[in-house]
Motif scaffolding. Structure first.
Motif, PDB file in Angstrom:
ATOM      1  N   LEU A 125      54.661 -48.412 -18.338  1.00  0.00           N
ATOM      2  CA  LEU A 125      53.495 -49.418 -17.498  1.00  0.00           C
ATOM      3  C   LEU A 125      52.092 -48.499 -17.511  1.00  0.00           C
ATOM      4  O   LEU A 125      52.100 -47.306 -17.410  1.00  0.00           O
ATOM      5  N   SER A 126      51.141 -49.035 -17.317  1.00  0.00           N
ATOM      6  CA  SER A 126      49.677 -48.422 -17.016  1.00  0.00           C
ATOM      7  C   SER A 126      49.577 -47.962 -15.689  1.00  0.00           C
ATOM      8  O   SER A 126      50.216 -48.668 -14.747  1.00  0.00           O
ATOM      9  N   SER A 127      48.633 -47.228 -15.335  1.00  0.00           N
ATOM     10  CA  SER A 127      48.302 -46.766 -13.935  1.00  0.00           C
ATOM     11  C   SER A 127      47.995 -47.973 -13.229  1.00  0.00           C
ATOM     12  O   SER A 127      48.370 -47.924 -12.037  1.00  0.00           O
ATOM     13  N   SER A 128      47.116 -48.773 -13.827  1.00  0.00           N
ATOM     14  CA  SER A 128      46.766 -50.044 -12.967  1.00  0.00           C
ATOM     15  C   SER A 128      48.229 -50.906 -12.465  1.00  0.00           C
ATOM     16  O   SER A 128      48.070 -51.527 -11.352  1.00  0.00           O
ATOM     17  N   GLN A 129      48.809 -51.191 -13.519  1.00  0.00           N
ATOM     18  CA  GLN A 129      50.171 -51.832 -13.164  1.00  0.00           C
ATOM     19  C   GLN A 129      51.090 -51.162 -12.070  1.00  0.00           C
ATOM     20  O   GLN A 129      51.544 -51.699 -11.275  1.00  0.00           O
ATOM     21  N   ILE A 130      51.137 -49.796 -12.090  1.00  0.00           N
ATOM     22  CA  ILE A 130      52.038 -49.125 -11.145  1.00  0.00           C
ATOM     23  C   ILE A 130      51.192 -49.203  -9.966  1.00  0.00           C
ATOM     24  O   ILE A 130      51.669 -49.264  -8.924  1.00  0.00           O
ATOM     25  N   ALA A 131      49.703 -48.891  -9.882  1.00  0.00           N
ATOM     26  CA  ALA A 131      49.054 -49.181  -8.579  1.00  0.00           C
ATOM     27  C   ALA A 131      49.376 -50.468  -7.889  1.00  0.00           C
ATOM     28  O   ALA A 131      49.250 -50.429  -6.532  1.00  0.00           O
ATOM     29  N   THR A 132      49.297 -51.559  -8.721  1.00  0.00           N
ATOM     30  CA  THR A 132      49.578 -52.882  -8.167  1.00  0.00           C
ATOM     31  C   THR A 132      51.236 -53.022  -7.470  1.00  0.00           C
ATOM     32  O   THR A 132      51.248 -53.553  -6.314  1.00  0.00           O
ATOM     33  N   LEU A 133      51.903 -52.218  -8.162  1.00  0.00           N
ATOM     34  CA  LEU A 133      53.418 -52.109  -7.649  1.00  0.00           C
ATOM     35  C   LEU A 133      53.365 -51.282  -6.099  1.00  0.00           C
ATOM     36  O   LEU A 133      54.176 -51.682  -5.222  1.00  0.00           O
ATOM     37  N   LEU A 134      52.664 -50.176  -6.277  1.00  0.00           N
ATOM     38  CA  LEU A 134      52.631 -49.496  -5.228  1.00  0.00           C
ATOM     39  C   LEU A 134      52.027 -50.246  -3.901  1.00  0.00           C
ATOM     40  O   LEU A 134      52.401 -50.029  -2.625  1.00  0.00           O
ATOM     41  N   ARG A 135      51.070 -50.927  -4.150  1.00  0.00           N
ATOM     42  CA  ARG A 135      50.294 -51.878  -3.096  1.00  0.00           C
ATOM     43  C   ARG A 135      51.226 -52.833  -2.347  1.00  0.00           C
ATOM     44  O   ARG A 135      51.430 -53.122  -1.130  1.00  0.00           O
ATOM     45  N   ARG A 136      52.191 -53.291  -3.047  1.00  0.00           N
ATOM     46  CA  ARG A 136      53.370 -54.277  -2.693  1.00  0.00           C
ATOM     47  C   ARG A 136      54.153 -53.461  -1.724  1.00  0.00           C
ATOM     48  O   ARG A 136      54.786 -54.133  -0.864  1.00  0.00           O
ATOM     49  N   MET A 137      54.112 -52.116  -1.755  1.00  0.00           N
ATOM     50  CA  MET A 137      54.987 -51.354  -0.876  1.00  0.00           C
ATOM     51  C   MET A 137      54.391 -50.568   0.339  1.00  0.00           C
ATOM     52  O   MET A 137      54.790 -49.419   0.848  1.00  0.00           O
ATOM     53  N   SER A 138      52.874 -51.253   0.447  1.00  0.00           N
ATOM     54  CA  SER A 138      52.152 -50.841   1.556  1.00  0.00           C
ATOM     55  C   SER A 138      51.449 -49.319   1.205  1.00  0.00           C
ATOM     56  O   SER A 138      51.327 -48.461   2.411  1.00  0.00           O
ATOM     57  N   LEU A 139      51.455 -49.129   0.215  1.00  0.00           N
ATOM     58  CA  LEU A 139      50.933 -47.822  -0.324  1.00  0.00           C
ATOM     59  C   LEU A 139      49.498 -48.053  -1.097  1.00  0.00           C
ATOM     60  O   LEU A 139      49.501 -48.402  -2.196  1.00  0.00           O
ATOM     61  N   PRO A 140      48.236 -47.937  -0.265  1.00  0.00           N
ATOM     62  CA  PRO A 140      47.048 -48.186  -0.843  1.00  0.00           C
ATOM     63  C   PRO A 140      47.048 -47.387  -1.825  1.00  0.00           C
ATOM     64  O   PRO A 140      46.957 -46.096  -2.027  1.00  0.00           O
ATOM     65  N   THR A 141      46.034 -47.603  -3.205  1.00  0.00           N
ATOM     66  CA  THR A 141      45.957 -46.566  -4.035  1.00  0.00           C
ATOM     67  C   THR A 141      44.328 -46.646  -4.388  1.00  0.00           C
ATOM     68  O   THR A 141      43.540 -47.799  -4.419  1.00  0.00           O
ATOM     69  N   GLU A 142      43.698 -45.621  -5.057  1.00  0.00           N
ATOM     70  CA  GLU A 142      42.617 -45.539  -5.790  1.00  0.00           C
ATOM     71  C   GLU A 142      42.631 -44.874  -7.209  1.00  0.00           C
ATOM     72  O   GLU A 142      43.549 -44.154  -7.334  1.00  0.00           O
ATOM     73  N   PRO A 143      41.766 -45.434  -8.035  1.00  0.00           N
ATOM     74  CA  PRO A 143      41.777 -44.968  -9.346  1.00  0.00           C
ATOM     75  C   PRO A 143      41.402 -43.403  -9.432  1.00  0.00           C
ATOM     76  O   PRO A 143      40.617 -42.950  -8.440  1.00  0.00           O
ATOM     77  N   SER A 144      41.989 -42.640 -10.019  1.00  0.00           N
ATOM     78  CA  SER A 144      41.545 -41.128 -10.101  1.00  0.00           C
ATOM     79  C   SER A 144      40.107 -41.057 -10.772  1.00  0.00           C
ATOM     80  O   SER A 144      40.041 -41.769 -12.163  1.00  0.00           O
ATOM     81  N   LEU A 145      39.388 -40.392 -10.330  1.00  0.00           N
ATOM     82  CA  LEU A 145      38.099 -40.053 -11.297  1.00  0.00           C
ATOM     83  C   LEU A 145      38.142 -39.151 -12.142  1.00  0.00           C
ATOM     84  O   LEU A 145      37.523 -39.206 -13.441  1.00  0.00           O
ATOM     85  N   ASP A 146      39.173 -38.213 -12.284  1.00  0.00           N
ATOM     86  CA  ASP A 146      39.290 -37.185 -13.372  1.00  0.00           C
ATOM     87  C   ASP A 146      40.124 -37.666 -14.851  1.00  0.00           C
ATOM     88  O   ASP A 146      39.795 -37.605 -15.941  1.00  0.00           O
ATOM     89  N   ASN A 147      41.263 -38.272 -14.437  1.00  0.00           N
ATOM     90  CA  ASN A 147      42.051 -38.915 -15.443  1.00  0.00           C
ATOM     91  C   ASN A 147      42.856 -40.375 -14.940  1.00  0.00           C
ATOM     92  O   ASN A 147      43.983 -40.396 -14.790  1.00  0.00           O
ATOM     93  N   PRO A 148      41.893 -41.380 -15.060  1.00  0.00           N
ATOM     94  CA  PRO A 148      42.442 -42.733 -14.496  1.00  0.00           C
ATOM     95  C   PRO A 148      43.649 -43.234 -15.305  1.00  0.00           C
ATOM     96  O   PRO A 148      44.520 -44.120 -14.843  1.00  0.00           O
ATOM     97  N   ALA A 149      43.642 -42.969 -16.565  1.00  0.00           N
ATOM     98  CA  ALA A 149      44.867 -43.391 -17.471  1.00  0.00           C
ATOM     99  C   ALA A 149      46.127 -42.684 -16.959  1.00  0.00           C
ATOM    100  O   ALA A 149      47.218 -43.314 -17.187  1.00  0.00           O
ATOM    101  N   GLU A 150      46.282 -41.621 -16.285  1.00  0.00           N
ATOM    102  CA  GLU A 150      47.379 -40.653 -16.058  1.00  0.00           C
ATOM    103  C   GLU A 150      47.527 -40.565 -14.496  1.00  0.00           C
ATOM    104  O   GLU A 150      48.700 -40.913 -13.925  1.00  0.00           O
ATOM    105  N   ASP A 151      46.619 -40.218 -13.777  1.00  0.00           N
ATOM    106  CA  ASP A 151      46.616 -40.148 -12.363  1.00  0.00           C
ATOM    107  C   ASP A 151      46.367 -41.242 -11.567  1.00  0.00           C
ATOM    108  O   ASP A 151      45.546 -41.995 -11.588  1.00  0.00           O
TER     109      ASP A 151
END
Length: 637
Positions: free
Chosen positions: A320-346
């Protein structure tokens, strides 16, 4: 795992859909909780019989560390976010006009360090209670008390009608004779000392009295006019009790554990902040300690944590990509933000105050896997191939079990817990303080962890008195001793024991059983005065109150000297290292008549018990049970 009972229709209304039992069971499974019971059928049956009934309930089993799911508010909120119907709420601290200077203040006296040193509080403004939400509010407090708070030992919660009391408040610790107030549910004043006697007969409060009873001071909370709010962790006052008409609630939390204090005040305030006129808003308070330290509570700020896409994908087998994982985490009540240093990994995860169960990156990975669906994860063969191997002690135990079973003895599996009397008094043994005792035993039969296998074997003989004689039983299992030299303060020790019950004592029978297992382990029998033998075993008469006088012996095992090349330091101690060491590993003999009488056994018995652990080195690396004999598994009684 805690079980939460929620009103079925109320939950359907909150979720915006009426599920069938099968549909909701599947939803619970997908989310990581379990539907334990649906009482609809029971309620319908009671209605047909004309019996009084309640509304149908759903009993849901939740993980022990998900304190945010201990009430219907938390369950409905989490499921709506999981289903994509809502976004994770943003909890806010709303200061009164004038800002921090006008916050409600609680002064903590230095005497509280003697009893419950930590304090936190919060205010919920403009609440609107319904009978069901009010009951849920009270029930959440009780569940937190029984779960995280460990029956109020670590944390205690109090709730008060803020409109009936005046700030600032004081949290003090006073002599119980100097504390007097009208407790909740009573109509007259009592001193704190008198309340200890009054509540002894009230089961729901008697269980908490021991927490402060023996303390020279009791914790107490006063308002500006010296009116008592609460005497934690026992009871609140009648004056400040909350009702269905309460609009502003003051929540006090006292604790002996600062970490649990923060978790509890966050959970209780965030769960019911949805009933405020402005949902998810909480008014903070100022807690001033005697040291001059000032804290603003509750602290509902999010905890930032970094999750790595590569780690989550490697654990789940996904790509999965970082954006896809972020979407999954938001479903579990975990808000996310893209990393400024390494958005593809962190992925920057903002852990909300309602999720204290998120401690490490692996917890974030688990939530991502739940949101994706465990049943949807790809199935793959592992890249490495390993073969399991039993521990040397387990292999030795299996060999002993098989050999004794082939000799015609029956294996039994009694419980590892027993009563204090069975472990000591009934065996005529003093309490040597080495037994691990259960702090709050539910029954007299389970008070200690056994230090001998004999009580279980003798109870088995007692319960099988109708069995034809002779009764020949054995057990190979663990006993437990306290050991302060270890980090866990206790150690397991593998023992083997057997009991012979017949019309004659049969000392020679258990002696022969011991000889047989030693011969099979290739441990020679030696004389007690034979100092030339490097290894072997012998028995020597002893005086043991468990056994008949003159019919008891201690089993000694001479451990072989240290093998291998000696270091320079060891060479200096060569003579000491090569001296034979005789270990007392067990006993055998004819059981004393008083022991048999206490276990209600009417025939003479002989017993043998010894420690197996010194023989681990006698086991050959490639020795298996098949090397002894090929036989069916030993029978279990």
């Amino acid at each position: 795992m805690p079980t939460v009972a929620v009103d079925k229709e109320d939950l359907w209304e909150r979720l915006g859909y009426k599920y069938t039992t099968e549909e909701f069971d599947k939803l619970c499974f997908d989310f990581g909780i379990e539907l334990d019971e649906d009482t609809t059928a029971e309620v319908e049956e009671a209605k047909r019989k004309g019996l009084p009934t309640e509304r149908p309930q759903l009993k849901i089993e939740i993980p022990a560390n998900r304190y945010d799911l201990l009430c219907i508010e938390g369950i409905a909120r989490a499921l709506r976010i999981f289903l994509g119907k809502d976004q994770p709420p943003e909890y806010k601290l709303v200061y009164p006009p004038g800002g921090e200077d006008n916050l409600l203040t609680v002064a903590v006296a230095p005497e509280t360090k003697q009893i419950r040193p930590y304090f936190a509080c919060a205010i919920l403004r403009n609440l609107h209670f319904t009978p069901r939400s009010y009951a849920s509010f009270i029930d959440l407090q009780d569940k937190l008390h029984q779960n995280l708070c460990r029956r109020r030992q670590f944390v205690a919660i109090g709730t008060h009608d803020l409109d009936t009391i005046e700030a600032p408040f004081r949290y003090e610790a006073r002599n119980p004779k100097n504390i007097k107030f009208v407790p909740l549910g009573k109509d007259k004043e009592y001193t704190a000392e008198e309340l200890m006697t009054v509540y002894e007969s009230e089961k729901h409060l008697a269980r908490y009295l021991h927490i402060i009873r023996d303390s020279p001071v009791y914790p107490i909370i006063y308002d500006q006019k010296d009116r008592v709010l609460s005497m934690p962790p026992i009871i609140n006052s009648e004056h400040s009790k909350i009702t269905l008409n309460t609009k502003n609630v003051f929540i006090d939390v006292t604790a002996t554990d600062e970490t649990k204090l923060g978790i509890v005040v966050n959970i209780i305030s965030t769960m019911f902040s949805e009933y405020c006129s402005e949902p998810f808003t909480i008014e903070p308070c100022k807690v001033v300690y005697s040291s001059g330290e000032t804290r603003i509570t509750p602290d509902i700020s999010s905890r930032p944590s970094v999750a790595h896409t590569s780690y989550i994908n490697s654990c789940t087998g996904l790509t999965l990509s970082s954006s896809q994982i972020a979407t999954l985490l938001r479903r579990m009540s975990l808000p996310t933000e893209p990393s400024l240093d390494n958005p593809a990994e962190d992925i920057l995860v903002l852990i909300p105050p309602v999720r204290p169960d998120i401690l490490h990156e692996c917890d974030i990975m688990e939530d991502a896997a739940i949101a994706y669906g465990f049943n949807n994860l790809p199935e793959r063969f592992p890249k490495t191939s390993t073969v399991g191997q039993p521990l040397a002690l387990s292999k030795l135990s299996d060999v002993v079990r098989l050999e004794w079973a082939l000799a015609g003895w029956v294996e039994v599996l009694p419980l590892i817990l027993c009563s204090h009397e069975e472990n000591f008094e009934w065996l005529n043994r003093p309490d040597d303080s080495l037994a691990v005792k259960i702090a709050n035993p539910k029954t007299l039969e389970f008070q200690v962890v056994r230090t001998s296998l004999l009580p279980g074997l003798l109870k088995t003989v007692r319960e099988n008195r109708s069995h034809p004689l002779p009764i020949r039983i054995f057990e190979t299992s663990d006993v437990v001793f306290k050991d302060k030299t270890l980090e866990k303060q206790a150690r397991n020790e593998r023992h083997a024991a057997a009991v012979w019950c017949n019309k004659s004592a049969g000392f020679e029978v258990v002696h022969g059983l011991l000889d047989r297992i030693m011969a099979m382990l290739e441990v020679p029998r030696i004389g007690s005065t034979d100092h030339k033998a490097r290894t072997g075993y012998y028995i020597k008469e002893c005086s043991d109150p468990t056994f008949f006088p003159g019919r008891a012996a201690t089993i000694y095992y001479r451990a072989p000297p240290k093998a291998g090349k000696l270091s320079a330091l060891e060479s200096l101690k060569k003579d000491v290292l090569h001296m034979p060491v005789d270990l007392a590993i067990g006993t055998l003999g004819i059981l004393h008549p008083s022991v048999l009488e206490k276990f209600e056994i009417g025939y003479p018995c002989s017993a043998v018990e010894f420690n197996l652990e010194p023989f681990q080195k006698e086991m050959h690396a490639d020795w298996t049970e098949g090397d002894v004999k090929s036989a069916k598994p030993p029978p279990v009684l």
